[in-house]
Motif scaffolding. Sequence first.
Motif, PDB file in Angstrom:
ATOM      1  N   GLN A   1     -20.542   0.357  21.127  1.00 32.94           N
ATOM      2  CA  GLN A   1     -21.561   0.509  22.180  1.00 32.94           C
ATOM      3  C   GLN A   1     -22.947   0.737  21.602  1.00 32.94           C
ATOM      4  O   GLN A   1     -23.940   0.349  22.198  1.00 32.94           O
ATOM      5  CB  GLN A   1     -21.195   1.659  23.117  1.00 32.94           C
ATOM      6  CG  GLN A   1     -20.109   1.285  24.108  1.00 32.94           C
ATOM      7  CD  GLN A   1     -19.863   2.410  25.090  1.00 32.94           C
ATOM      8  OE1 GLN A   1     -19.412   3.474  24.703  1.00 32.94           O
ATOM      9  NE2 GLN A   1     -20.164   2.157  26.349  1.00 32.94           N
ATOM     10  N   GLU A   2     -23.027   1.363  20.446  1.00 29.88           N
ATOM     11  CA  GLU A   2     -24.320   1.648  19.814  1.00 29.88           C
ATOM     12  C   GLU A   2     -24.985   0.388  19.263  1.00 29.88           C
ATOM     13  O   GLU A   2     -26.169   0.373  18.981  1.00 29.88           O
ATOM     14  CB  GLU A   2     -24.159   2.690  18.703  1.00 29.88           C
ATOM     15  CG  GLU A   2     -23.831   4.085  19.207  1.00 29.88           C
ATOM     16  CD  GLU A   2     -22.351   4.254  19.596  1.00 29.88           C
ATOM     17  OE1 GLU A   2     -21.496   3.481  19.103  1.00 29.88           O
ATOM     18  OE2 GLU A   2     -22.072   5.151  20.404  1.00 29.88           O
ATOM     19  N   ASP A   3     -24.229  -0.686  19.086  1.00 31.31           N
ATOM     20  CA  ASP A   3     -24.743  -1.945  18.559  1.00 31.31           C
ATOM     21  C   ASP A   3     -25.384  -2.730  19.697  1.00 31.31           C
ATOM     22  O   ASP A   3     -24.753  -3.579  20.317  1.00 31.31           O
ATOM     23  CB  ASP A   3     -23.601  -2.742  17.910  1.00 31.31           C
ATOM     24  CG  ASP A   3     -24.023  -4.112  17.411  1.00 31.31           C
ATOM     25  OD1 ASP A   3     -25.237  -4.368  17.310  1.00 31.31           O
ATOM     26  OD2 ASP A   3     -23.120  -4.918  17.124  1.00 31.31           O
ATOM     27  N   THR A   4     -26.644  -2.475  19.954  1.00 36.02           N
ATOM     28  CA  THR A   4     -27.325  -3.124  21.074  1.00 36.02           C
ATOM     29  C   THR A   4     -27.476  -4.625  20.870  1.00 36.02           C
ATOM     30  O   THR A   4     -27.643  -5.363  21.828  1.00 36.02           O
ATOM     31  CB  THR A   4     -28.710  -2.492  21.318  1.00 36.02           C
ATOM     32  OG1 THR A   4     -29.467  -2.580  20.096  1.00 36.02           O
ATOM     33  CG2 THR A   4     -28.585  -1.034  21.735  1.00 36.02           C
ATOM     34  N   GLY A   5     -27.368  -5.095  19.627  1.00 32.53           N
ATOM     35  CA  GLY A   5     -27.467  -6.518  19.361  1.00 32.53           C
ATOM     36  C   GLY A   5     -26.150  -7.261  19.481  1.00 32.53           C
ATOM     37  O   GLY A   5     -26.118  -8.475  19.555  1.00 32.53           O
ATOM     38  N   THR A   6     -25.046  -6.539  19.482  1.00 33.43           N
ATOM     39  CA  THR A   6     -23.713  -7.130  19.572  1.00 33.43           C
ATOM     40  C   THR A   6     -23.529  -8.198  18.479  1.00 33.43           C
ATOM     41  O   THR A   6     -23.462  -9.386  18.736  1.00 33.43           O
ATOM     42  CB  THR A   6     -23.436  -7.704  20.972  1.00 33.43           C
ATOM     43  OG1 THR A   6     -23.870  -6.767  21.960  1.00 33.43           O
ATOM     44  CG2 THR A   6     -21.960  -7.966  21.193  1.00 33.43           C
ATOM     45  N   HIS A   7     -23.464  -7.744  17.232  1.00 28.23           N
ATOM     46  CA  HIS A   7     -23.369  -8.605  16.042  1.00 28.23           C
ATOM     47  C   HIS A   7     -21.933  -9.096  15.847  1.00 28.23           C
ATOM     48  O   HIS A   7     -21.200  -8.566  15.016  1.00 28.23           O
ATOM     49  CB  HIS A   7     -23.839  -7.832  14.810  1.00 28.23           C
ATOM     50  CG  HIS A   7     -25.274  -7.457  14.852  1.00 28.23           C
ATOM     51  ND1 HIS A   7     -25.743  -6.386  15.583  1.00 28.23           N
ATOM     52  CD2 HIS A   7     -26.348  -8.026  14.266  1.00 28.23           C
ATOM     53  CE1 HIS A   7     -27.053  -6.302  15.437  1.00 28.23           C
ATOM     54  NE2 HIS A   7     -27.447  -7.291  14.643  1.00 28.23           N
ATOM     55  N   ILE A   8     -21.541 -10.131  16.602  1.00 29.41           N
ATOM     56  CA  ILE A   8     -20.130 -10.536  16.613  1.00 29.41           C
ATOM     57  C   ILE A   8     -19.901 -12.008  16.266  1.00 29.41           C
ATOM     58  O   ILE A   8     -18.780 -12.483  16.310  1.00 29.41           O
ATOM     59  CB  ILE A   8     -19.490 -10.215  17.983  1.00 29.41           C
ATOM     60  CG1 ILE A   8     -20.273 -10.851  19.127  1.00 29.41           C
ATOM     61  CG2 ILE A   8     -19.356  -8.713  18.158  1.00 29.41           C
ATOM     62  CD1 ILE A   8     -19.656 -10.623  20.517  1.00 29.41           C
TER      63      ILE A   8
ATOM     64  N   ILE B   1     -24.837 -12.118  19.326  1.00 28.34           N
ATOM     65  CA  ILE B   1     -24.365 -13.180  20.206  1.00 28.34           C
ATOM     66  C   ILE B   1     -25.500 -13.741  21.066  1.00 28.34           C
ATOM     67  O   ILE B   1     -25.590 -14.946  21.270  1.00 28.34           O
ATOM     68  CB  ILE B   1     -23.165 -12.713  21.089  1.00 28.34           C
ATOM     69  CG1 ILE B   1     -22.625 -13.842  21.971  1.00 28.34           C
ATOM     70  CG2 ILE B   1     -23.518 -11.513  21.931  1.00 28.34           C
ATOM     71  CD1 ILE B   1     -21.908 -14.936  21.254  1.00 28.34           C
ATOM     72  N   SER B   2     -26.400 -12.891  21.524  1.00 30.95           N
ATOM     73  CA  SER B   2     -27.488 -13.372  22.381  1.00 30.95           C
ATOM     74  C   SER B   2     -28.420 -14.316  21.623  1.00 30.95           C
ATOM     75  O   SER B   2     -28.851 -15.336  22.168  1.00 30.95           O
ATOM     76  CB  SER B   2     -28.266 -12.211  22.990  1.00 30.95           C
ATOM     77  OG  SER B   2     -28.810 -11.398  21.974  1.00 30.95           O
ATOM     78  N   ARG B   3     -28.747 -14.014  20.371  1.00 23.82           N
ATOM     79  CA  ARG B   3     -29.629 -14.896  19.602  1.00 23.82           C
ATOM     80  C   ARG B   3     -28.925 -16.216  19.284  1.00 23.82           C
ATOM     81  O   ARG B   3     -29.521 -17.279  19.331  1.00 23.82           O
ATOM     82  CB  ARG B   3     -30.086 -14.205  18.318  1.00 23.82           C
ATOM     83  CG  ARG B   3     -30.985 -15.042  17.398  1.00 23.82           C
ATOM     84  CD  ARG B   3     -32.224 -15.649  18.080  1.00 23.82           C
ATOM     85  NE  ARG B   3     -32.987 -14.754  18.892  1.00 23.82           N
ATOM     86  CZ  ARG B   3     -33.972 -13.953  18.468  1.00 23.82           C
ATOM     87  NH1 ARG B   3     -34.322 -13.957  17.207  1.00 23.82           N
ATOM     88  NH2 ARG B   3     -34.611 -13.167  19.304  1.00 23.82           N
TER      89      ARG B   3
END
Length: 122
Positions: free
Chosen positions: A33-40, A82-84
């Motif tokens: 949850q702390e990973d606001t960038g969602t590096h997946i 994921i968003s980028r």
Amino acid sequence: MSTELNVLGTPLKSCCHDPITGYFRDGYCRTTQEDTGTHIICAVITSDFLEYTKLKGNDLSTPIPYWNFPGLTPGDTWCLCISRWLQAEKVGKAPLIILESCHINALQYTDLETLSSHEYIS
């Protein structure tokens, strides 16, 4: 070794250890949850993507010694937000990805067909 799953439903594989990647800097594209960038997303970095993301305000090519970040070069693998990646995909700048190293949570943002169409085959 991670016990989490990838987008194929099998155990998540490491993305990269040189340079060390992931939100946890353990080589795995996993999140919290702390990973606001969602590096997946485990991507094979390209010059097109490096230029694109720099124009969007995230310079991944310049080293940042304070964070022990060497800067990325084409051919490096790296856990992307994921968003980028989706943003780049819409304009034809998305790098290829390693499906076995992309976290299953990516399927909350896009479908397997889209991800598979960008699969890196070594």
